[in-house]
Scaffold this motif. Structure first.
Motif, PDB file in Angstrom:
ATOM      1  N   SER A 174      62.602  40.429  44.388  1.00 30.16           N
ATOM      2  CA  SER A 174      63.903  40.858  43.887  1.00 30.16           C
ATOM      3  C   SER A 174      63.819  42.211  43.186  1.00 30.16           C
ATOM      4  O   SER A 174      64.614  43.112  43.449  1.00 30.16           O
ATOM      5  CB  SER A 174      64.462  39.808  42.928  1.00 30.16           C
ATOM      6  N   THR A 175      62.834  42.371  42.282  1.00 29.07           N
ATOM      7  CA  THR A 175      62.730  43.608  41.519  1.00 29.07           C
ATOM      8  C   THR A 175      62.295  44.789  42.389  1.00 29.07           C
ATOM      9  O   THR A 175      62.543  45.946  42.038  1.00 29.07           O
ATOM     10  CB  THR A 175      61.744  43.454  40.348  1.00 29.07           C
ATOM     11  N   SER A 176      61.658  44.517  43.531  1.00 29.32           N
ATOM     12  CA  SER A 176      61.267  45.593  44.451  1.00 29.32           C
ATOM     13  C   SER A 176      62.317  45.823  45.538  1.00 29.32           C
ATOM     14  O   SER A 176      62.081  46.573  46.484  1.00 29.32           O
ATOM     15  CB  SER A 176      59.912  45.265  45.097  1.00 29.32           C
ATOM     16  N   ASN A 177      63.463  45.144  45.397  1.00 30.35           N
ATOM     17  CA  ASN A 177      64.588  45.286  46.341  1.00 30.35           C
ATOM     18  C   ASN A 177      64.236  44.853  47.764  1.00 30.35           C
ATOM     19  O   ASN A 177      64.827  45.343  48.731  1.00 30.35           O
ATOM     20  CB  ASN A 177      65.096  46.737  46.351  1.00 30.35           C
ATOM     21  N   LYS A 178      63.296  43.942  47.883  1.00 34.75           N
ATOM     22  CA  LYS A 178      62.892  43.462  49.202  1.00 34.75           C
ATOM     23  C   LYS A 178      63.474  42.084  49.527  1.00 34.75           C
ATOM     24  O   LYS A 178      63.436  41.654  50.680  1.00 34.75           O
ATOM     25  CB  LYS A 178      61.366  43.407  49.299  1.00 34.75           C
ATOM     26  N   LEU A 179      63.988  41.409  48.500  1.00 30.64           N
ATOM     27  CA  LEU A 179      64.512  40.070  48.728  1.00 30.64           C
ATOM     28  C   LEU A 179      65.742  40.107  49.622  1.00 30.64           C
ATOM     29  O   LEU A 179      65.933  39.232  50.475  1.00 30.64           O
ATOM     30  CB  LEU A 179      64.858  39.404  47.389  1.00 30.64           C
ATOM     31  N   ALA A 180      66.584  41.129  49.446  1.00 24.86           N
ATOM     32  CA  ALA A 180      67.815  41.230  50.232  1.00 24.86           C
ATOM     33  C   ALA A 180      67.537  41.404  51.719  1.00 24.86           C
ATOM     34  O   ALA A 180      68.397  41.102  52.546  1.00 24.86           O
ATOM     35  CB  ALA A 180      68.662  42.389  49.717  1.00 24.86           C
ATOM     36  N   VAL A 181      66.344  41.879  52.051  1.00 24.37           N
ATOM     37  CA  VAL A 181      65.983  42.013  53.466  1.00 24.37           C
ATOM     38  C   VAL A 181      65.817  40.641  54.104  1.00 24.37           C
ATOM     39  O   VAL A 181      66.073  40.452  55.298  1.00 24.37           O
ATOM     40  CB  VAL A 181      64.681  42.823  53.611  1.00 24.37           C
ATOM     41  N   LEU A 182      65.399  39.672  53.289  1.00 19.10           N
ATOM     42  CA  LEU A 182      65.166  38.325  53.804  1.00 19.10           C
ATOM     43  C   LEU A 182      66.441  37.482  53.816  1.00 19.10           C
ATOM     44  O   LEU A 182      66.757  36.837  54.812  1.00 19.10           O
ATOM     45  CB  LEU A 182      64.106  37.621  52.942  1.00 19.10           C
ATOM     46  N   VAL A 183      67.133  37.476  52.683  1.00 20.94           N
ATOM     47  CA  VAL A 183      68.330  36.632  52.540  1.00 20.94           C
ATOM     48  C   VAL A 183      69.343  37.346  51.657  1.00 20.94           C
ATOM     49  O   VAL A 183      68.976  38.148  50.790  1.00 20.94           O
ATOM     50  CB  VAL A 183      67.995  35.261  51.916  1.00 20.94           C
ATOM     51  N   PRO A 184      70.622  37.045  51.834  1.00 23.27           N
ATOM     52  CA  PRO A 184      71.634  37.670  50.981  1.00 23.27           C
ATOM     53  C   PRO A 184      71.803  36.960  49.644  1.00 23.27           C
ATOM     54  O   PRO A 184      72.504  37.454  48.762  1.00 23.27           O
ATOM     55  CB  PRO A 184      72.906  37.556  51.825  1.00 23.27           C
ATOM     56  N   ASP A 185      71.184  35.796  49.487  1.00 22.71           N
ATOM     57  CA  ASP A 185      71.370  35.003  48.275  1.00 22.71           C
ATOM     58  C   ASP A 185      70.703  35.654  47.066  1.00 22.71           C
ATOM     59  O   ASP A 185      69.715  36.382  47.196  1.00 22.71           O
ATOM     60  CB  ASP A 185      70.801  33.598  48.474  1.00 22.71           C
ATOM     61  N   SER A 186      71.214  35.358  45.890  1.00 23.20           N
ATOM     62  CA  SER A 186      70.660  35.909  44.658  1.00 23.20           C
ATOM     63  C   SER A 186      69.328  35.237  44.341  1.00 23.20           C
ATOM     64  O   SER A 186      69.073  34.106  44.760  1.00 23.20           O
ATOM     65  CB  SER A 186      71.626  35.673  43.496  1.00 23.20           C
ATOM     66  N   PRO A 187      68.464  35.928  43.584  1.00 21.95           N
ATOM     67  CA  PRO A 187      67.197  35.300  43.205  1.00 21.95           C
ATOM     68  C   PRO A 187      67.398  34.028  42.393  1.00 21.95           C
ATOM     69  O   PRO A 187      66.591  33.106  42.477  1.00 21.95           O
ATOM     70  CB  PRO A 187      66.493  36.400  42.390  1.00 21.95           C
ATOM     71  N   ARG A 188      68.475  33.967  41.606  1.00 24.05           N
ATOM     72  CA  ARG A 188      68.729  32.761  40.813  1.00 24.05           C
ATOM     73  C   ARG A 188      68.978  31.557  41.718  1.00 24.05           C
ATOM     74  O   ARG A 188      68.481  30.452  41.462  1.00 24.05           O
ATOM     75  CB  ARG A 188      69.921  32.971  39.880  1.00 24.05           C
ATOM     76  N   VAL A 189      69.748  31.753  42.784  1.00 25.33           N
ATOM     77  CA  VAL A 189      70.014  30.656  43.716  1.00 25.33           C
ATOM     78  C   VAL A 189      68.713  30.164  44.334  1.00 25.33           C
ATOM     79  O   VAL A 189      68.465  28.961  44.427  1.00 25.33           O
ATOM     80  CB  VAL A 189      71.000  31.115  44.805  1.00 25.33           C
ATOM     81  N   LEU A 190      67.878  31.092  44.754  1.00 24.01           N
ATOM     82  CA  LEU A 190      66.619  30.715  45.399  1.00 24.01           C
ATOM     83  C   LEU A 190      65.660  30.062  44.406  1.00 24.01           C
ATOM     84  O   LEU A 190      64.970  29.095  44.749  1.00 24.01           O
ATOM     85  CB  LEU A 190      65.967  31.951  46.023  1.00 24.01           C
ATOM     86  N   ALA A 191      65.611  30.580  43.177  1.00 22.76           N
ATOM     87  CA  ALA A 191      64.716  30.012  42.173  1.00 22.76           C
ATOM     88  C   ALA A 191      65.131  28.588  41.818  1.00 22.76           C
ATOM     89  O   ALA A 191      64.286  27.687  41.701  1.00 22.76           O
ATOM     90  CB  ALA A 191      64.709  30.892  40.922  1.00 22.76           C
ATOM     91  N   ARG A 192      66.416  28.370  41.669  1.00 25.69           N
ATOM     92  CA  ARG A 192      66.890  27.027  41.348  1.00 25.69           C
ATOM     93  C   ARG A 192      66.681  26.072  42.521  1.00 25.69           C
ATOM     94  O   ARG A 192      66.409  24.882  42.331  1.00 25.69           O
ATOM     95  CB  ARG A 192      68.360  27.070  40.929  1.00 25.69           C
ATOM     96  N   MET A 193      66.774  26.590  43.738  1.00 23.30           N
ATOM     97  CA  MET A 193      66.478  25.760  44.905  1.00 23.30           C
ATOM     98  C   MET A 193      64.996  25.385  44.921  1.00 23.30           C
ATOM     99  O   MET A 193      64.637  24.220  45.180  1.00 23.30           O
ATOM    100  CB  MET A 193      66.833  26.488  46.197  1.00 23.30           C
ATOM    101  N   LEU A 194      64.140  26.367  44.632  1.00 24.63           N
ATOM    102  CA  LEU A 194      62.707  26.105  44.604  1.00 24.63           C
ATOM    103  C   LEU A 194      62.369  25.008  43.603  1.00 24.63           C
ATOM    104  O   LEU A 194      61.698  24.026  43.940  1.00 24.63           O
ATOM    105  CB  LEU A 194      61.950  27.388  44.241  1.00 24.63           C
ATOM    106  N   VAL A 195      62.846  25.157  42.380  1.00 25.25           N
ATOM    107  CA  VAL A 195      62.541  24.180  41.338  1.00 25.25           C
ATOM    108  C   VAL A 195      63.210  22.847  41.636  1.00 25.25           C
ATOM    109  O   VAL A 195      62.595  21.778  41.524  1.00 25.25           O
ATOM    110  CB  VAL A 195      62.984  24.705  39.961  1.00 25.25           C
ATOM    111  N   GLY A 196      64.488  22.896  42.031  1.00 28.68           N
ATOM    112  CA  GLY A 196      65.228  21.664  42.293  1.00 28.68           C
ATOM    113  C   GLY A 196      64.637  20.862  43.435  1.00 28.68           C
ATOM    114  O   GLY A 196      64.465  19.647  43.333  1.00 28.68           O
ATOM    115  N   ARG A 197      64.309  21.524  44.536  1.00 34.62           N
ATOM    116  CA  ARG A 197      63.710  20.827  45.673  1.00 34.62           C
ATOM    117  C   ARG A 197      62.318  20.311  45.344  1.00 34.62           C
ATOM    118  O   ARG A 197      61.940  19.207  45.736  1.00 34.62           O
ATOM    119  CB  ARG A 197      63.634  21.752  46.885  1.00 34.62           C
ATOM    120  N   PHE A 198      61.563  21.115  44.609  1.00 35.04           N
ATOM    121  CA  PHE A 198      60.215  20.692  44.240  1.00 35.04           C
ATOM    122  C   PHE A 198      60.263  19.430  43.384  1.00 35.04           C
ATOM    123  O   PHE A 198      59.549  18.461  43.637  1.00 35.04           O
ATOM    124  CB  PHE A 198      59.518  21.817  43.479  1.00 35.04           C
ATOM    125  N   LEU A 199      61.126  19.434  42.383  1.00 36.37           N
ATOM    126  CA  LEU A 199      61.238  18.263  41.520  1.00 36.37           C
ATOM    127  C   LEU A 199      61.995  17.143  42.197  1.00 36.37           C
ATOM    128  O   LEU A 199      61.863  15.986  41.793  1.00 36.37           O
ATOM    129  CB  LEU A 199      61.923  18.653  40.213  1.00 36.37           C
TER     130      LEU A 199
END
Length: 206
Positions: A174-199
């Motif tokens: 996200s901070t290197s502006n490379k996340l948008a190349v992969l997905v349009p979603d915000s880093p917060r959405v992806l981070a919460r998905m990572l933690v939520g799915r993991f748990l």
């Protein structure tokens, strides 16, 4: 303090710990303004008004200076994460809150945070105790939040490392502006998905 405890500078204006803190603050400022490449021993010495030998004698080489900066970063991160925890909330909600707080922390100071991962220490040099303690204080908060969800200590330790690595990847992209190349979603959405799915593997669906 007595003169016996004063060190570092030729003028004897700081005790050793005070001098180390001053060096770490100055190094942190250089990295924040110019990035990792802006940090050098001569530039750092000039920034604090001392000779490079004063830094070598009190702190060590540039690797040791960087570890001091990173330890400061971990302590600041620990305070940020601690402020995100609400004892009245379920552990799962607190885990998600920690993910949010982590992303905000990294986004607010990306160059200083990147120093934690950009710097590669010599493989035969162990990390100092004070560095390991600063890191463990931050990861220990995550461990505490996950205790009710993952009672096994070994599994919990692995979970902390996995989530830490995953969140770092999201934040770095996200901070290197490379996340948008992969997905349009915000880093917060992806981070919460990572933690939520993991748990979710432990606590059930989100």
């Amino acid at each position: 303090m007595g003169q016996g405890k004063r060190a570092a500078g030729p003028r004897g204006e700081h005790d050793r710990e005070g001098f180390i803190e001053m060096v770490a603050q100055a190094a942190e400022s250089l990295v924040r303004n110019e990035g990792f490449r802006g940090l050098g021993m001569r530039r750092l010495a000039a920034a604090i008004g001392y000779a490079p030998n004063s830094i070598y004698n009190a702190v060590g080489d540039l690797d040791q200076v960087i570890l001091r900066v990173n330890a400061r970063t971990f302590r600041r991160l620990c305070a940020t994460l601690e402020g995100a925890i609400d004892p009245a909330q379920p552990p799962r909600d607190n885990a998600l809150a920690l993910a949010d707080a982590y992303l905000v922390f990294v986004a607010a100071d990306p160059r200083v945070w990147s120093l934690v991962f950009e710097h590669v220490a010599a493989p035969d040099v162990p990390f100092p105790d004070w560095y390991a303690e600063a890191l463990s204080q931050a990861t220990g908060l995550v461990d505490t939040v996950l205790q009710q969800l993952l009672p096994d200590a070994t599994e919990r330790r692995q979970a902390v490392a996995t989530l830490w690595a995953g969140l770092h990847g999201i934040a770095s992209l996200s901070t290197s502006n490379k996340l948008a190349v992969l997905v349009p979603d915000s880093p917060r959405v992806l981070a919460r998905m990572l933690v939520g799915r993991f748990l979710g593997d432990v606590t059930g669906p989100m």
